[in-house]
Write a protein that holds these residues in place. Sequence first.
Motif, PDB file in Angstrom:
ATOM      1  N   SER A 165       0.808  -1.220   0.000  1.00 37.67           N
ATOM      2  CA  SER A 165       0.000   0.000   0.000  1.00 37.67           C
ATOM      3  C   SER A 165       0.841   1.269   0.000  1.00 37.67           C
ATOM      4  O   SER A 165       0.319   2.349  -0.314  1.00 37.67           O
ATOM      5  CB  SER A 165      -0.925  -0.004   1.223  1.00 37.67           C
ATOM      6  OG  SER A 165      -0.178  -0.162   2.417  1.00 37.67           O
ATOM      7  N   ASP A 166       2.111   1.161   0.370  1.00 39.27           N
ATOM      8  CA  ASP A 166       2.978   2.343   0.333  1.00 39.27           C
ATOM      9  C   ASP A 166       3.589   2.583  -1.045  1.00 39.27           C
ATOM     10  O   ASP A 166       4.404   3.489  -1.231  1.00 39.27           O
ATOM     11  CB  ASP A 166       4.087   2.228   1.385  1.00 39.27           C
ATOM     12  CG  ASP A 166       4.974   0.996   1.170  1.00 39.27           C
ATOM     13  OD1 ASP A 166       4.885   0.366   0.100  1.00 39.27           O
ATOM     14  OD2 ASP A 166       5.757   0.673   2.073  1.00 39.27           O
ATOM     15  N   GLY A 167       3.175   1.755  -2.024  1.00 39.81           N
ATOM     16  CA  GLY A 167       3.640   1.919  -3.393  1.00 39.81           C
ATOM     17  C   GLY A 167       4.869   1.114  -3.748  1.00 39.81           C
ATOM     18  O   GLY A 167       5.243   1.040  -4.931  1.00 39.81           O
ATOM     19  N   SER A 168       5.509   0.496  -2.771  1.00 39.62           N
ATOM     20  CA  SER A 168       6.711  -0.293  -3.045  1.00 39.62           C
ATOM     21  C   SER A 168       6.331  -1.670  -3.581  1.00 39.62           C
ATOM     22  O   SER A 168       5.211  -2.154  -3.391  1.00 39.62           O
ATOM     23  CB  SER A 168       7.544  -0.450  -1.774  1.00 39.62           C
ATOM     24  OG  SER A 168       6.834  -1.196  -0.793  1.00 39.62           O
ATOM     25  N   SER A 169       7.254  -2.301  -4.257  1.00 37.92           N
ATOM     26  CA  SER A 169       7.035  -3.647  -4.765  1.00 37.92           C
ATOM     27  C   SER A 169       8.300  -4.465  -4.570  1.00 37.92           C
ATOM     28  O   SER A 169       9.412  -3.919  -4.546  1.00 37.92           O
ATOM     29  CB  SER A 169       6.631  -3.630  -6.242  1.00 37.92           C
ATOM     30  OG  SER A 169       7.641  -3.054  -7.031  1.00 37.92           O
ATOM     31  N   SER A 170       8.128  -5.766  -4.416  1.00 37.10           N
ATOM     32  CA  SER A 170       9.259  -6.660  -4.179  1.00 37.10           C
ATOM     33  C   SER A 170       9.029  -7.974  -4.906  1.00 37.10           C
ATOM     34  O   SER A 170       7.890  -8.444  -5.033  1.00 37.10           O
ATOM     35  CB  SER A 170       9.434  -6.939  -2.681  1.00 37.10           C
ATOM     36  OG  SER A 170       9.646  -5.757  -1.945  1.00 37.10           O
ATOM     37  N   GLU A 171      10.123  -8.574  -5.365  1.00 35.28           N
ATOM     38  CA  GLU A 171      10.063  -9.910  -5.947  1.00 35.28           C
ATOM     39  C   GLU A 171      10.222 -10.932  -4.832  1.00 35.28           C
ATOM     40  O   GLU A 171      11.166 -10.868  -4.047  1.00 35.28           O
ATOM     41  CB  GLU A 171      11.162 -10.088  -6.990  1.00 35.28           C
ATOM     42  CG  GLU A 171      10.979  -9.216  -8.222  1.00 35.28           C
ATOM     43  CD  GLU A 171      12.056  -9.464  -9.275  1.00 35.28           C
ATOM     44  OE1 GLU A 171      12.910 -10.352  -9.053  1.00 35.28           O
ATOM     45  OE2 GLU A 171      12.015  -8.785 -10.315  1.00 35.28           O
ATOM     46  N   VAL A 172       9.281 -11.846  -4.751  1.00 38.50           N
ATOM     47  CA  VAL A 172       9.311 -12.866  -3.705  1.00 38.50           C
ATOM     48  C   VAL A 172       9.046 -14.231  -4.326  1.00 38.50           C
ATOM     49  O   VAL A 172       8.453 -14.343  -5.404  1.00 38.50           O
ATOM     50  CB  VAL A 172       8.266 -12.584  -2.598  1.00 38.50           C
ATOM     51  CG1 VAL A 172       8.544 -11.244  -1.925  1.00 38.50           C
ATOM     52  CG2 VAL A 172       6.846 -12.620  -3.148  1.00 38.50           C
ATOM     53  N   GLY A 173       9.498 -15.262  -3.623  1.00 34.91           N
ATOM     54  CA  GLY A 173       9.292 -16.613  -4.136  1.00 34.91           C
ATOM     55  C   GLY A 173       8.013 -17.249  -3.663  1.00 34.91           C
ATOM     56  O   GLY A 173       7.469 -18.136  -4.322  1.00 34.91           O
ATOM     57  N   ALA A 174       7.512 -16.823  -2.498  1.00 29.62           N
ATOM     58  CA  ALA A 174       6.298 -17.403  -1.927  1.00 29.62           C
ATOM     59  C   ALA A 174       5.630 -16.378  -1.023  1.00 29.62           C
ATOM     60  O   ALA A 174       6.226 -15.351  -0.666  1.00 29.62           O
ATOM     61  CB  ALA A 174       6.632 -18.667  -1.135  1.00 29.62           C
TER      62      ALA A 174
END
Length: 354
Positions: A99-108
């Motif tokens: 919700s803060d606009g950040s994004s991350s690549e995650v495996g699960a």
Amino acid sequence: MPKSVCVIGGGVAGMQVATVLGSLGVPSLLVERSPALGGRVTKLSRTFPFFNDDGFNDGMEFTTTLESGLRAQAMTDVHLGATVVGLQGDFPDFTVTLSDGSSSEVGAVVVSTGFEPFDPTSLGEYGYGVYPNVITASELEWMLNPRGPTKGELIRPSDGKKATRLGIVFCVGSRNRRIGAPFCSRICCSFSTKQADTVMMRNPDAYVACFYMDVRTYDRGFEEMYSLAQDRGVKYIRGRVSLCKQVPDGSIAIRAENTLISKPFWAEFDIVSLSTGMRPCSDVEKLSAVLGIGRSPDGFFMCREWFRHPHDATRDGIFIAGCATGMKPIRNCMIDGASVAARATALLRKAGAL
């Protein structure tokens, strides 16, 4: 570089997931919508059962210790005051948006979003929200907590007078087909029995009566706690409460039928506590749509296979821990957290993401 695991919910289950992941060398992104970790356990005045409690009594003491262990392993990126608003991709290549606009690549992804207590306002026969001395079990718990508003004293909300007569009504919002909640919330009998025992332990001259359909204290140590409460003088009356009504001095009169002796019951109490059932987290519908996972008929998140894979959600790479699948005691939430961390780690390694 190993893929992170996104853990949604920073209560005891979520913190346990992240801590165990860290011990296995797996980084995590812990997302908690409130401004602090620990969830509802932080307000517990007394944990239960009472044997072999590892030295923890106050809920805040337990969650503080758990959080210290989590932060000490330095493998978790904690985001407070945030929610997951988007999930793209497939296992083990997800992109999660916050919700803060950040994004991350995650495996699960692990869902450990806990529960919400049932709001009894809609059940007019109890007078909650109308009579100030009718409260919920959660409100009673905070009142009994020395860190709470009354410093642990049982005080009537209406006038601040010391309360010595406590009525506890079990199964409010659970095992009730009329309101679409036929299920048992599992921990309510034990939770309220603990409260009744606490009141009697602090004031042996108090009068505490519990009105129940059936007493279900199913886990280890819970039946012993039930027996201890009775030994201390807690009264258990089998019967549905049909009415709570305020009398002129502010006390609450309870009308019920004692079904064991087939006689009506009528008595006045300083405070009446409603042992409310449990519901899924408030944003369960929205989160289910964002993550693309299913829900069970009771509204909680659905696991793929009840017996073989009870922690796998209905979408590959998404797992469920703690009360997100239904109500559990603290100990079971901790077991869930460790199991989910091991399950996610094993599948990520198999997929070559670690």
